[in-house]
Structures are given as C-alpha cells and as structure tokens.
Design a protein around this motif. Structure first.
Motif: not given
Ligand code: GDP
Ligand code: MG
Length: 597
Positions: A92-101, A262-273
C-alpha cells in the motif's frame, strides 16, 4: 500544490542498510528539521521500533526542495515497513508513490526482502533509483554491488548512485535524481475525491490519524468523508501534512500526501488500503487493492498470574485500536487456565505484540507454540477451520489443507547445498534458481507456512553463517497428510501440547515432547505415564516413577525447624502447580516445554 511539482517516493531497504539515517539527512538537507533539533532516526517514533531497529508503521513526511533547476518542489517521503509480515502494508505504501529509492548497503549487497519489495515496486510500475549506501565504510565494495544491482534492474552500473547517509555525501545528488527521474503524480482534479489510506495510527491524544494519498479531486475540512469498503461516513475534524510535525492545511489535492483526523475510534474503521471519498459527492469506484488483513499464525496467550486475565484483555483491546490485523478471542486451557487465542500476520507480528504486552502492560505471559490455520473437510462434506490444534475435529476426515508460501532466499552460492537440504526437510519444492552475480544466488521455493513459522529462519541463519536472507508471501493452500498428536499425562490430554504435524513427523514430535516432559515434571506419589497419541494410537511413551520416601524422611528425625521450613517451601511451590487430572505439574514445566529454545 501543482501536481507537476510533487514527487512521491519511498525508500526500499533491508533492515540496517540505512533507511532511517538517510531520511534524517534528507530532513536536515531540506531544512525541515533544524540541525540543533536533529536526533538520530527522527521519524522512528515508537520505542519498540527504535530498540529493534525496525520500522513497524509507515510514516510520511513532506520535504520542500529547491532542485538544481532552481524550481521548488514538494517531495513526499513515504516510509515503508521492512518486514515480511507487513508485506500488505508495504504494497500500500508503494501504491502511494510514483518512485522508489532502492537503498543497498555497499558492504552487504541486496537482501531477499529488499528484492521482494523491489519486485513489488516494479509490479506497481514505480520508477526505481538504485543507490548504494555506506560508501564511507572501508569494507564497501561499490563496484561489485553496483554491477549486481544493475544486473537485477537492467540499468548501467554507472547509473547506480553512491551515497553515505552517515556523512551526507551524495544525498543532495540523490534528491535531484528523485526530481529528475520520478514522474509527477497524475489524477483528475475535477473528479469526485478519492484518496488511498496507506497507514492508520491510533494516537492517545488525537485519536486515529489516517495517512492518505489523494488520487483524484480534493478533500477539504468541514466535509463528511466516506470509507468506500464499508460505506461508513465520518466527520472530518482536521486535515494536515507532516513536515514532520503535524501541520494543518485546508485541503489536499491531486497527488498530495497528508493525514486526516476523523470521528473514527479505532484503526479497524479506517483500514490500510481502503479508499476515502467525500460523503456528499462519493466517487463511483474504489481504488484497487483493498484487502482485509488476514491472520496467518495463531497462538494462545496466557497470563502467568491468573489474576492478570482482565489486564490482558484490556491490553489486547488497547493494542487492537492501533492494529487492524490483530484478532483475539477468549480461550480456556486445562493446563494454562484462562487466556486468549490470538491471530497474527506472522511470527514477527506475534513477537512484537507479545513484547508490547509484557513491556507496556507489565504482564508475564506464556504463549503456546504458534500454529497456522488448517481447513479440514469431513467425509460428510462439513468444513472446519482450525485455528487451535486441540480443536482438530474427530471422526472421518476426507482431507486437511494447509497454507503455502512462496519463499525467496538469497545467499552466497557456497551455501546452496545446505539451503536445499533445509528446504527439502521442510517439505519445500524448488521453483527456480538464478545467479545475481557470480557468487550470489536467488532461490525460489514453495513451502508449507507451518514449516517456516517455527525455527526455519534460525536454521537458515545458522546454516549459512547469517548470510542468507528470506522473504515469503502467501500463495494459497495445499492438501497434506497431517495428523494431530496429543500428549497425555496419566491418560489426561494436555491441550496446550497438542500439535498438528505432518504424518512423517508425528513420531519425532511425540518422542521429543514426552522426553522433555519427563525431565520437567517432578516425581509424584504414584507412577505417571506420559504418552503421545495420534487418535487412540499411542506412538511414544515415557514414565515418571513414583517417589518412595516423603520429603520429611530426608531430615533424620530431630530438627523440627528444618522440617517446618521444608514443608513451607513445598507449600509455596504448590501455588505454582497446575493440576492435570491427579498430576501436579509446575507451571515452569509448561513454560519450558512450550519455549522453542
Ligand atoms: P535502517 O534499519 O535501514 O533504518 O538503518 P539505520 O538508518 O538505522 O542504520 C543502521 C546502522 O547503519 C546505524 O548504525 C547507522 O548509523 C549506520 N549507517 C547508516 N548509514 C550509514 C553510512 O552511510 N555509513 C556508515 N558508516 N554507517 C551508516
Ligand atoms: Mg529504520
């Protein structure tokens, strides 16, 4: 910011190859952290990360940079976790980029995890900038490893940059290369907003902080947002960028990277990806790639002090706020009492979680041997998912399936024989082999996950003097000849010791466990047989002989105070005893028998 002036990149590196140090130099060089505020590994905030020297959670930081062409750019450095267990977060981090070192230690060469992440970056069509770090080291072999990297990526060895993150040599050239070689983000500024979540972190003061990369449109404050996988909407309280301290902004547009509160209480409501869109004007299509985190390895966690059970439950709930991949449910074990069956992404995830529970919540824990998830189909067609060996179904079994991984191993070619032997012993099958350079080889195997969750990594390291590296990813499941081995004390099953093993290994597992227990369990007033059994069939047996004399007979009459002391000592010891049927087992015996040396 005009997307044409943005560059989003990450650093792919093996642990210790200098990613954090390079990030430090970039922070300094671009002036976002003043020299006197600089401390080593500025971005690694969690204590546990610092101590273990690994980055668990990805972070993003915005770096303003005036390039050689005198234009001011915004560089967003997106940090990626380096370990196999977190490969989904890496992707997912890679998908947020156009390039990688691609950062490689000039004294070590590329490692398996780096190679695996490089392949993932290439699949995501990222521009790759190959860099050798630590060229200041006397042991550096830049020529050799530049040739190796060039061979892997398919570029000229002279295209491989050489830097020292420690001294700062070459780092400015690298920033200029990032501007020149990595394409700016493209997106539709007029379309409904779409942003991808590449990280989500629970913060005691701010609640859940969600890191996003905007793909289309614009996200602003004072609007409701929607999580596209669940359709749940939340209030937007704050929007900002990390530079590297959180700094509020009004909105984020195409290609920009920042955080949302946001009003999100725990990370399961705001999931990576997941994809964030505007609730008022939602986008039609979710950005590809969302996947629920799936636990691959299970283990029972039990407090050594039974009274700590509620503390353990609270602690797990707290950790879950920040860890969407952690799952747990209550479990009781005849041998260990009340505890939880917990699911993890992999062994490191388990280890980190256990470590945090013990350290941050002051708990002493016993963990049962880790196991993978089995699918069992009965002859009548009923399917069972088994996450705990003691729940392996009885009766007529048609087939058992186990998870399989695709593993990449990198090693000096001298050790090929040893690695093959190890992998074959673990039911592996060789899929291919390539020479990266004349003396380094890449081997690809498929292996049952169960065969590597235990001590595979340690074995690999010891057989290759620490030189080989390993990476793996899930690759479906296979039918296998697996059986459950139970351990019985005087005919009573000790649930914590049941294991699902390959038929060929059942005997050696049974032998090993019965031997271990015979040494660990003290003699009782009566004889105690220890048996290993597959179903009703006993495959190994040991005996603990009965004690003849009682404790007091050691004290030749007379000395009363000494007798009393002995009795008290015995009583104290008993508090730490668990009963299995009529047999008293010191808790220590369970802990030792379950530890993996
Ligand atoms: P990470 O695990 O990839 O984040 O690596 P770190 O940045 O923590 O670096 C690992 C070790 O290598 C640390 O002791 C650093 O001081 C050292 N290191 C990093 N870059 C260089 C370099 O360019 N030269 C030398 N000599 N040491 C370096
Ligand atoms: Mg680091």
């Amino acid at each position: 910011t005009d997307p044409a002036l943005i560059r989003n990149f990450c650093i792919i590196a093996h642990i210790d190859h200098g990613k954090s140090t390079l990030a430090d130099r970039m922070l300094q060089l671009t002036g976002v952290v003043e020299d006197r505020q600089m401390r080593a590994q500025y971005l690694d905030r969690m204590d546990i990360e610092r101590e273990r020297g690994i980055t668990i959670k990805s972070q993003a930081v915005r770096l303003p940079f005036t390039a050689a062409d005198d234009v001011s750019y915004v560089l967003n450095l997106i940090d990626t976790p380096g370990h196999v267990d977190f490969s989904y977060e890496v992707s997912r981090s890679l998908a947020a980029c156009e390039g990688a070192v691609l950062l490689v230690d000039a004294a070590q060469g590329i490692e398996a995890q780096t190679l695996a992440n490089l392949y993932m970056a290439l699949e995501n069509d990222l521009a790759i900038i190959p860099v050798l770090n630590k060229i200041d080291l006397p042991a550096a072999q830049p020529e050799k490893y530049a040739a190796e990297l060039a061979g892997i990526i398919g570029c000229d060895p002279s295209d491989v940059l050489r830097v020292s993150a420690k001294t700062g040599v070459g780092v400015e050239d690298l920033l200029n290369e990032i501007v020149a070689k990595i394409p700016p983000p493209v997106g539709d500024a007029d379309a409904p907003a779409r942003a991808m979540i590449f990280d989500s972190v629970y913060d005691t003061y701010r609640g859940v902080v969600t890191y996003v990369r905007v793909v289309d449109g614009r996200l602003g404050t004072r609007e409701r947002i929607q999580m596209m996988s669940s359709r749940a909407t939340h209030e937007m309280l704050e929007i900002g960028v990390s530079s590297p301290e959180p700094t509020k902004v009004d909105s984020l547009g195409v290609g920009e990277v920042g955080y949302l509160i946001t009003g999100v209480k725990d990370v399961r409501q705001s999931r990576v990806g997941d994809t964030v869109t505007s609730a008022a004007k939602p986008a039609a299509d979710i950005l590809s790639g969302y996947r629920d985190p799936k636990p691959m390895v299970f283990s029972g966690l039990y407090p050594i002090e039974g009274t700590d059970y509620p503390v353990l439950r609270d602690a797990l709930e707290k950790l879950q706020l920040n860890d969407a991949a952690l799952v747990f449910e209550p479990e009781t074990s005849a041998a260990l009492g009340f505890g939880f069956r917990c699911g993890f992404l992999g062994l490191l995830h388990l280890e980190i979680t256990r470590d945090r529970l013990e350290r941050e919540f002051n708990l002493d824990l016993i963990s049962t041997a880790p196991n993978v998830v089995y699918q069992v189909r009965m002859e009548d067609g009923v399917e069972h998912t088994v996450t705990n060996p003691s729940e392996f179904p009885e009766g007529k079994i048609a087939e058992v399936r186990e998870p399989v991984v695709r593993a990449t191993l990198l090693s000096p070619s001298d050790y090929v024989g040893q690695i093959m032997e190890l992998c074959q012993g673990r039911r592996g099958s060789l899929q291919g082999m390539d020479y990266l350079s004349e003396d380094r080889v890449e081997m690809r195997y498929t292996l049952p996950l169960a065969e590597i969750v235990f001590d595979f990594f340690d074995q690999l390291k010891s057989r290759t003097k620490g030189y080989a590296s390993l990476d793996y990813e899930p690759s479906g499941e296979q039918v296998a000849d697996l059986v459950k081995v139970d351990i019985l004390l005087q005919g009573e099953m000790v649930d914590a010791f049941s294991a699902i093993v390959h038929k060929e290994n059942a005997y050696s597992y049974g032998l090993e466990m019965t031997k271990k227990l015979r040494e660990l369990i003290p003699r009782q007033q009566f004889e105690v047989p220890i048996q290993a059994a597959v179903g009703a069939r006993v495959i190994a047996r040991e005996n603990i002989r009965a004690i003849r004399k009682d404790v007091l007979s050691k004290c030749y009459g007379g000395d009363i105070s000494r007798k009393r002391k002995l009795l008290e000592k015995q009583k104290e010891g008993k508090k730490r005893m668990k009963m299995v049927g009529r047999v008293e087992v010191p808790q220590e015996a369970f802990i030792s028998a379950l530890s993996t040396e």
